[in-house]
Design a protein around this motif. Structure first.
Motif, PDB file in Angstrom:
ATOM      1  N   ASP A  84      48.241  50.189  38.359  1.00  0.00           N
ATOM      2  CA  ASP A  84      49.379  49.528  38.769  1.00  0.00           C
ATOM      3  C   ASP A  84      49.614  48.109  38.141  1.00  0.00           C
ATOM      4  OD1 ASP A  84      47.643  47.669  39.937  1.00  0.00           O
ATOM      5  OD2 ASP A  84      47.990  48.382  41.929  1.00  0.00           O
ATOM      6  N   ASP A  85      50.765  47.271  38.578  1.00  0.00           N
ATOM      7  CA  ASP A  85      51.128  45.894  38.006  1.00  0.00           C
ATOM      8  C   ASP A  85      49.934  44.993  38.302  1.00  0.00           C
ATOM      9  OD1 ASP A  85      53.394  47.273  37.268  1.00  0.00           O
ATOM     10  OD2 ASP A  85      54.513  46.502  38.889  1.00  0.00           O
ATOM     11  N   TRP A 110      41.225  53.027  45.001  1.00  0.00           N
ATOM     12  CA  TRP A 110      41.855  52.032  44.295  1.00  0.00           C
ATOM     13  C   TRP A 110      40.700  51.083  43.850  1.00  0.00           C
ATOM     14  CZ3 TRP A 110      46.270  51.888  41.234  1.00  0.00           C
ATOM     15  CH2 TRP A 110      46.929  52.876  41.604  1.00  0.00           C
TER      16      TRP A 110
END
Length: 740
Positions: free
Chosen positions: A511-512, A537
């Motif tokens: 992700d970012d 995650w």
């Protein structure tokens, strides 16, 4: 040096804090550091010294006094200060302080070995002298003598090998001897104590239940092993098994028996998840159990502790676990193989325990499908490594290469070909194939090579590079195979399934914030396909802290407990105890690559040059690797150099009376015998003449009377296996204990 002076001279640190902020993360500070980095100016130090001194005086004032206090040394040309003042000579720590440092169990001379030479002691003492030592050649020798005389540390043992060189005297430390003694005492004193002891029928039921659930039958020796663990009653027990014998799987049958009888159980190992996955026994690392011992909890509430891969647990840790087990009344069951990976620290306790308690050994290899591989591995266990390598070569399992780079390239070519043919899906690749090496540097090279192959093939997606401790970097892309390196107990925080050390997973998202989503498969017989997928995650901070690595290749040590379809192993750097588990990981085929240039010594290499044919390369690689393997020595008991080892505990009879019961039984039988004899004598005196007249042949010609067997002699004799039961006598259907 004063902290304020260090801060004043650390200009980069100030700039980084100003740019990133004092509360910035380590990753953000590293980025700011790179942004503020300037090229170094090549300046002569002499021209800078005045400037440095002015800056230092502005902070501490008297620079000379600071230097003298920080770096004491011999008097200068002007005579310097007296011996008690700054600059009066090296500061030599007292012998007791030096002994505590050089004999420290975690970092000292016996942190990984049980013995050391005087030469090693000289080096260790010299390294412990922070300010050096005076130039007198005898000073270090005298100081070592003082260190050896400090009570409670060094113990002289017989010198092994050549004594031509100087400083060959050999020593061990008292804590090593204490650990060995503790292990032996616990194994013998807790032998046949009825600890966590089940009945033979309960053990037989556990085996039956396991076989129905597993869908296959245990062999006779496997059943004997399970029965021994469950019924023998040893406070300390040990089970040796060859690679592929199913040691951890057998613990599931034991767990069934313990669960059925309310016997609490737990596991201890270096890789907790493997034992749990194989047996269902809740498992923690050895380090976690030792921490419990330190905080006073010990093994309270645990009836049985299973120590998996016991040869990898060092003697000090084993002694502590056994002590905690004795205090809690816990049975300890060690399972392992002395021919596989040894302890990083001083080891040997497991094989000694196995000898003392006369533990069982599983000899059947039930993993390898190829008969030629099984035969070669049987030869390996005899110690004939060269013949084993030749047998593997004949079966197409051993591959010589001229150099290490060439060997790694061949491994990656084989890996790429096999995965495209059979396991293109990365989850299938994880399940079915593994690339192995002994050293981390080779694992890193193989991982990067595998990643590059997949990147070039267009199989990987977006990627990000993470800065690691020590200046290394880790680049991960969506689709990469990774390995979890640190336990993350997410379930305790309510954040989903745990991601545990040793898991191999696929990167399924970035992700970012540079978080990494990893997904792995978990066996689930109720789910479609027999498995389910779980995800987690991983924050960028954990990635930069080493929580993940590429997982195409791994060290052989990390692969223990793993079983796959095919393994590809890079052999350089693997001793005999590392090579054996490396060539036994796979069911279908295990391949071994040997780089000739890395294996041969320089003299042989200079004399023979490069191999002129594939046959010559193979012969030389086998010869060089076999000679290297022959240098491997198993862990043992150093106390055997000082005294005779104790005899093994005698195996108990299946039914043994206590001393008091034996005396009472003997007296009862004696009274019964005397009463019967008296009655027979009275009867005989009444009818003797009549019986002689009617049946003279019935009298015992020797005149002796038949004695009843004593209580110490068995009243039965084993019948032949094909003998039939006499009419009217029922056939016993009771199961006999196995393995006793």
């Amino acid at each position: 040096m004063p902290a304020e002076l260090r801060d004043a001279f650390s200009r980069r640190a100030v700039l980084v804090d100003e740019k990133a902020g004092a509360d910035a993360s380590r990753t953000e500070k590293q980025a700011a550091s790179m942004a503020t980095k300037r090229d170094k100016v090549d300046v002569d130090a002499t021209t800078m010294r005045d400037s440095w001194r002015e800056r230092a005086e502005a902070v501490v004032g008297d620079v000379d006094a600071m230097v003298a206090a920080a770096a004491p040394g011999p008097p200068g040309p002007d005579g310097g200060a007296d011996v008690d003042g700054p600059g009066g000579g090296p500061r030599i720590p007292p012998p007791a302080d030096l002994a505590a440092a050089v004999f420290d169990p975690k970092a000292g001379l016996t942190a990984s070995e049980k013995t050391f030479t005087r030469a090693q002691l000289l080096a260790a003492v010299a390294n412990a002298l922070e300010f050096g030592i005076d130039p007198d050649p005898g000073s270090l020798e005298w100081l070592c003598d003082d260190v050896l005389e400090v009570a409670g540390y060094a113990v002289r043992v017989p010198t092994l090998g050549s004594t031509v060189m100087s400083s060959t005297a050999r020593y061990t430390t008292q804590d090593i001897l204490d650990a060995e003694e503790a292990v032996r005492v616990q194994a013998l004193e807790r032998f046949d104590t009825g600890t966590a002891q089940l009945t033979p029928d309960q053990a037989a039921t556990a085996i039956d239940v396991f076989q129905v659930a597993a869908g296959f039958e245990l062999s006779a020796e496997q059943q004997a092993a399970v029965t021994r663990v469950l019924t023998a009653g040893q406070g300390i027990d040990a089970l040796v098994g060859v690679a592929g014998a199913g040691k951890s799987t057998l613990m599931e049958a034991c767990r069934i028996g313990w669960d059925a009888t309310g016997t609490t159980h737990a596991g201890a190992t270096l890789a907790a998840q493997q034992l749990h996955d194989a047996s269902g026994i809740p498992t923690r690392t050895v380090a976690a159990w030792l921490a419990e011992n330190e905080n006073g909890n010990g093994l309270r509430g645990v009836d049985v502790l299973v120590v998996d891969e016991a040869t990898m647990v060092d003697d000090r840790a084993a002694a502590l676990l056994m002590g905690a087990a004795a205090r809690a009344g816990t049975k300890v069951v060690g399972i392992g193989d002395h021919l596989q990976l040894q302890a990083i620290g001083p080891g040997g306790w497991f094989m000694e325990t196995h000898r003392l308690v006369q533990g069982l050994t599983l000899t059947e290899n039930r993993r390898q499908e190829d008969a030629a591989e099984r035969a070669a591995l049987d030869v390996w266990r005899t110690g004939d490594h060269e013949l084993t390598l030749r047998m593997l070569a004949e079966g197409g399992r051993l591959h010589p290469a001229e150099s290490a780079d060439e060997a790694r390239s061949q491994i990656l070519m084989a890996w790429d070909e096999l995965r495209l043919q059979e396991w293109a899906d990365p989850y299938d690749l994880i399940t079915n194939m593994v690339v192995l090496a002994a050293r981390n540097s080779d694992v890193d090279a193989l991982n990067l090579g595998a990643q590059a192959i997949r990147r070039q093939a267009g199989e990987l997606g977006a990627e990000h590079t993470y800065a690691l401790p020590g200046g290394d970097t880790l680049t991960l892309a969506v689709g990469d195979v990774v390995r979890v390196r640190k336990n993350d107990y997410r379930s305790r925080r309510g954040e989903g399934p745990d991601a545990l050390n040793g898991y191999r997973a696929v990167v399924t998202g970035l992700d970012d914030r540079h978080r990494i989503e990893i997904t792995w498969r978990v066996t689930d017989t109720k789910a479609p396909g027999g498995y389910r997928e779980e995800s987690a995650w991983v924050p960028a901070q954990k990635a930069t802290g080493g929580a993940l690595s590429l997982g195409y290749a791994m060290t052989i040590a990390a692969s223990l407990g793993l079983t796959c379809n095919t393994s590809l192993m890079f052999g350089h750097g693997a001793n005999a105890f590392v090579t054996y588990p490396g060539i036994t990981r796979a069911r279908r085929q295990n391949h071994l690559w040997l780089p000739l240039a890395a294996l041969e010594d320089e003299r042989t290499r200079a004399r023979l040059g490069e191999a002129r044919s594939e046959k010559e390369r193979l012969e030389r690689a086998i010869d060089a690797f076999a000679r290297f393997l022959g240098q491997s020595r198993p862990d043992g008991m150093v106390s055997d150099l000082l005294r005779e080892p104790p005899a093994p505990a005698p195996l108990p009879r299946q039914r043994e009376l206590s001393a008091e019961e034996a005396r009472a039984e003997s007296e009862r039988r004696l009274r019964q015998t005397n009463t019967s004899t008296a009655k027979a004598a009275r009867a005989k005196s009444v009818s003797l003449s009549h019986r002689r007249a009617e049946r003279p042949s019935s009298v015992n010609r020797t005149g002796s009377t038949r004695r009843r067997p004593s209580s110490s002699s068995p009243t039965w004799r084993p019948a032949p296996r094909n003998a039939r039961c006499p009419p009217g006598r029922p056939v016993s259907t009771a199961r006999s204990p196995r393995g006793n």
